[in-house]
Motif scaffolding. Structure first.
Motif, mmCIF file in Angstrom:
data_model
loop_
_atom_site.group_PDB
_atom_site.id
_atom_site.type_symbol
_atom_site.label_atom_id
_atom_site.label_comp_id
_atom_site.label_asym_id
_atom_site.label_seq_id
_atom_site.Cartn_x
_atom_site.Cartn_y
_atom_site.Cartn_z
ATOM 1 N N ASP A 168 9.180 0.767 -2.985
ATOM 2 C CA ASP A 168 8.961 1.762 -4.033
ATOM 3 C C ASP A 168 8.299 3.010 -3.474
ATOM 4 O OD1 ASP A 168 10.113 0.170 -5.921
ATOM 5 O OD2 ASP A 168 8.235 -0.495 -6.833
ATOM 6 N N GLU A 169 7.408 2.834 -2.515
ATOM 7 C CA GLU A 169 6.724 3.955 -1.893
ATOM 8 C C GLU A 169 6.455 3.620 -0.426
ATOM 9 O OE1 GLU A 169 3.133 4.812 -4.063
ATOM 10 O OE2 GLU A 169 4.162 4.915 -6.006
ATOM 11 N N SER A 170 6.742 4.569 0.465
ATOM 12 C CA SER A 170 6.378 4.444 1.881
ATOM 13 C C SER A 170 5.522 5.653 2.208
ATOM 14 C CB SER A 170 7.615 4.414 2.775
ATOM 15 O OG SER A 170 8.464 3.328 2.445
ATOM 16 N N ALA A 171 4.243 5.416 2.478
ATOM 17 C CA ALA A 171 3.283 6.517 2.572
ATOM 18 C C ALA A 171 2.965 6.890 4.008
ATOM 19 C CB ALA A 171 2.000 6.142 1.830
ATOM 20 N N GLY A 172 2.784 8.190 4.244
ATOM 21 C CA GLY A 172 2.404 8.704 5.550
ATOM 22 C C GLY A 172 3.572 8.779 6.511
ATOM 23 N N GLN A 192 -1.985 8.037 -3.050
ATOM 24 C CA GLN A 192 -2.441 9.423 -3.011
ATOM 25 C C GLN A 192 -2.050 10.102 -1.702
ATOM 26 O OE1 GLN A 192 -4.038 10.858 -5.732
ATOM 27 N NE2 GLN A 192 -3.415 8.910 -6.646
ATOM 28 N N VAL A 193 -1.460 9.340 -0.794
ATOM 29 C CA VAL A 193 -1.105 9.868 0.522
ATOM 30 C C VAL A 193 0.149 10.733 0.411
ATOM 31 C CG1 VAL A 193 -0.423 9.251 2.875
ATOM 32 C CG2 VAL A 193 -2.131 7.872 1.657
ATOM 33 N N ARG A 194 0.134 11.873 1.110
ATOM 34 C CA ARG A 194 1.303 12.730 1.212
ATOM 35 C C ARG A 194 1.543 13.026 2.690
ATOM 36 N NH1 ARG A 194 0.933 10.974 -3.045
ATOM 37 N NH2 ARG A 194 0.787 12.018 -5.070
ATOM 38 N N PRO A 195 2.773 12.966 3.153
ATOM 39 C CA PRO A 195 4.005 12.767 2.395
ATOM 40 C C PRO A 195 4.218 11.305 2.040
ATOM 41 C CG PRO A 195 4.501 12.924 4.717
ATOM 42 C CD PRO A 195 3.027 13.189 4.597
ATOM 43 N N VAL A 196 5.133 11.090 1.097
ATOM 44 C CA VAL A 196 5.497 9.744 0.683
ATOM 45 C C VAL A 196 6.994 9.708 0.414
ATOM 46 C CG1 VAL A 196 4.822 10.292 -1.704
ATOM 47 C CG2 VAL A 196 5.067 7.891 -0.994
ATOM 48 N N LEU A 197 7.644 8.651 0.891
ATOM 49 C CA LEU A 197 9.079 8.466 0.669
ATOM 50 C C LEU A 197 9.281 7.644 -0.593
ATOM 51 C CD1 LEU A 197 12.019 8.695 2.064
ATOM 52 C CD2 LEU A 197 11.597 6.317 2.720
ATOM 53 N N VAL A 198 10.122 8.149 -1.508
ATOM 54 C CA VAL A 198 10.422 7.400 -2.728
ATOM 55 C C VAL A 198 11.940 7.374 -2.939
ATOM 56 C CG1 VAL A 198 8.231 7.859 -3.874
ATOM 57 C CG2 VAL A 198 10.119 9.446 -4.187
ATOM 58 N N PRO A 199 12.489 6.232 -3.364
ATOM 59 C CA PRO A 199 13.919 6.164 -3.670
ATOM 60 C C PRO A 199 14.223 6.954 -4.935
ATOM 61 C CG PRO A 199 12.852 4.067 -4.170
ATOM 62 C CD PRO A 199 11.819 4.926 -3.526
ATOM 63 N N LEU A 200 15.314 7.701 -4.927
ATOM 64 C CA LEU A 200 15.633 8.564 -6.064
ATOM 65 C C LEU A 200 16.494 7.876 -7.116
ATOM 66 C CD1 LEU A 200 16.128 12.057 -4.398
ATOM 67 C CD2 LEU A 200 14.212 11.236 -5.793
ATOM 68 N N GLN A 201 16.776 6.602 -6.940
ATOM 69 C CA GLN A 201 17.398 5.851 -8.028
ATOM 70 C C GLN A 201 16.336 5.171 -8.888
ATOM 71 O OE1 GLN A 201 20.570 6.526 -8.514
ATOM 72 N NE2 GLN A 201 20.249 7.751 -6.664
ATOM 73 N N ARG A 202 15.098 5.373 -8.532
ATOM 74 C CA ARG A 202 13.969 4.798 -9.254
ATOM 75 C C ARG A 202 13.501 5.773 -10.329
ATOM 76 N NH1 ARG A 202 7.972 4.310 -6.608
ATOM 77 N NH2 ARG A 202 6.862 3.677 -8.499
ATOM 78 N N THR A 247 22.874 20.553 -15.120
ATOM 79 C CA THR A 247 22.316 19.288 -15.602
ATOM 80 C C THR A 247 22.169 18.262 -14.473
ATOM 81 O OG1 THR A 247 24.530 18.450 -16.161
ATOM 82 C CG2 THR A 247 23.300 19.607 -17.901
ATOM 83 N N LEU A 248 22.438 18.664 -13.240
ATOM 84 C CA LEU A 248 22.310 17.742 -12.108
ATOM 85 C C LEU A 248 20.871 17.238 -11.981
ATOM 86 C CD1 LEU A 248 24.453 19.605 -9.416
ATOM 87 C CD2 LEU A 248 25.012 17.426 -10.515
ATOM 88 N N THR A 249 20.743 15.968 -11.616
ATOM 89 C CA THR A 249 19.425 15.366 -11.457
ATOM 90 C C THR A 249 19.183 14.994 -9.992
ATOM 91 O OG1 THR A 249 20.183 13.096 -11.799
ATOM 92 C CG2 THR A 249 19.622 14.388 -13.774
ATOM 93 N N LEU A 250 17.938 14.713 -9.652
ATOM 94 C CA LEU A 250 17.619 14.321 -8.283
ATOM 95 C C LEU A 250 18.368 13.061 -7.877
ATOM 96 C CD1 LEU A 250 13.773 14.985 -7.903
ATOM 97 C CD2 LEU A 250 15.698 16.462 -7.302
#
Length: 301
Positions: free
Chosen positions: A5-9, A231-241, A274-277
């Motif tokens: 769900d999240e990969s931080a740093g 709270q860490v940035r950058p963070v990788l998040v899947p865009l189907q979530r 109307t395109l979404t991420l």
């Protein structure tokens, strides 16, 4: 593709993206031109011991097809003068824009060269210049796609591809696409013959707005911040979530692809779209909402 769900740093994102090669053949890593954070991420990837075990090819925007022999020699560890090596990016179609002369691109090549110096010859990573140099009549994206097909996919290999993020968008507005000729997007072109083989990652977050571009919708980055646990940035998040999947491209990517055609001055091509991420990419590297991340970064196309 299954992702955390999240990969931080930087290191956490690099581990997740290297692991993504277990499920994809091409990882298309979009960047904001000249940004050190993006450079740090791709260097962390290639320095991961698992990278060279899985991946033998890298295709870069800031490399000319006509200077492949020079690039090969440098990546193999041969002595190449800086003036000669500079022809790799100075003979691209983007030389006039100047961004390929940024030290971050040489830093990346140097990192790959260093990794190769510790590997046997048959296990080394090859870097391909993807931009058509003098004498190469192909369009920019057609050249990159040809290299990926011939050197990677047809040989059942895997590749990291590093270009400005907009080259990887899976969707764009019809009006914009109709103006692009053959260059409808690298990921879109690969999906025609090799569907499901490319994993697209784009950056999202604050970038300096080009002064001539009018953006009617300022991004509300608190939408990202509220939905994230880390709270860490950058963070990788899947865009189907959810909720990221349904955030609009106009809001969060509105400054990355622009047009100055027609009345009204320069504007985002996503205006009114109307395109979404979730329709644009598979995942994003969210850098946060502060331009202090890197004020020199430029939207990448």
């Amino acid at each position: 593709m299954q992702l955390p769900d999240e990969s931080a740093g930087i290191d956490g994102i690099a581990r997740t993206l290297v692991a993504a090669f277990d499920q994809a053949d091409i990882v298309a890593l979009g960047e904001a031109h000249q940004r050190k954070l993006d450079s740090d991420l791709r260097i962390a990837m290639v320095r991961s011991p698992a990278f060279a075990r899985k991946v033998r090819s890298i295709v870069i925007e800031c490399g000319s097809t006509s200077e492949q022999s020079t690039l090969d020699r440098y990546i193999r560890g041969e002595n190449i003068s800086l003036a000669q090596l500079a022809q790799v990016w100075k003979t691209t179609t983007q030389a006039a824009n100047g961004f390929c002369g940024s030290p971050v691109y040489l830093d990346f090549l140097t990192a790959v060269r260093d990794v190769n110096s510790k590997l046997p010859g048959d296990a080394q990573v090859r870097v391909f210049g993807g931009d058509p140099g003098p004498g190469d009549t192909r369009s920019r994206e057609t050249a990159a796609v040809s290299i990926l097909k011939e050197q990677v996919l047809q040989k059942h290999g895997k590749a990291l591809v590093v270009y400005g993020a907009a080259h990887f968008y899976r969707n764009l507005t019809k009006d914009y696409l109709s103006s692009m000729g053959d260059d409808i997007g690298i990921a879109r072109m690969l999906d025609i013959d090799y569907p499901g083989r490319t994993f697209v990652v784009i950056p999202v977050g604050a970038l300096d707005r080009p002064p001539a571009v009018k953006v009617d919708l300022d991004p509300d980055y608190q939408k990202f911040d509220r939905a994230l646990k880390t709270q860490v940035r950058p963070v990788l998040v899947p865009l189907q979530r959810l909720p990221y999947r349904d955030f609009t491209a106009e809001e969060f990517l509105g400054r990355t692809v622009t047009t100055c055609r027609g009345p009204g001055g320069c504007r985002s091509v996503f205006k009114g779209s109307t395109l979404t991420l979730g329709q644009m990419a598979d995942a994003c590297v969210y850098v946060g909402g502060s331009t202090e991340v890197d004020t020199k970064a430029k939207p990448g196309r």
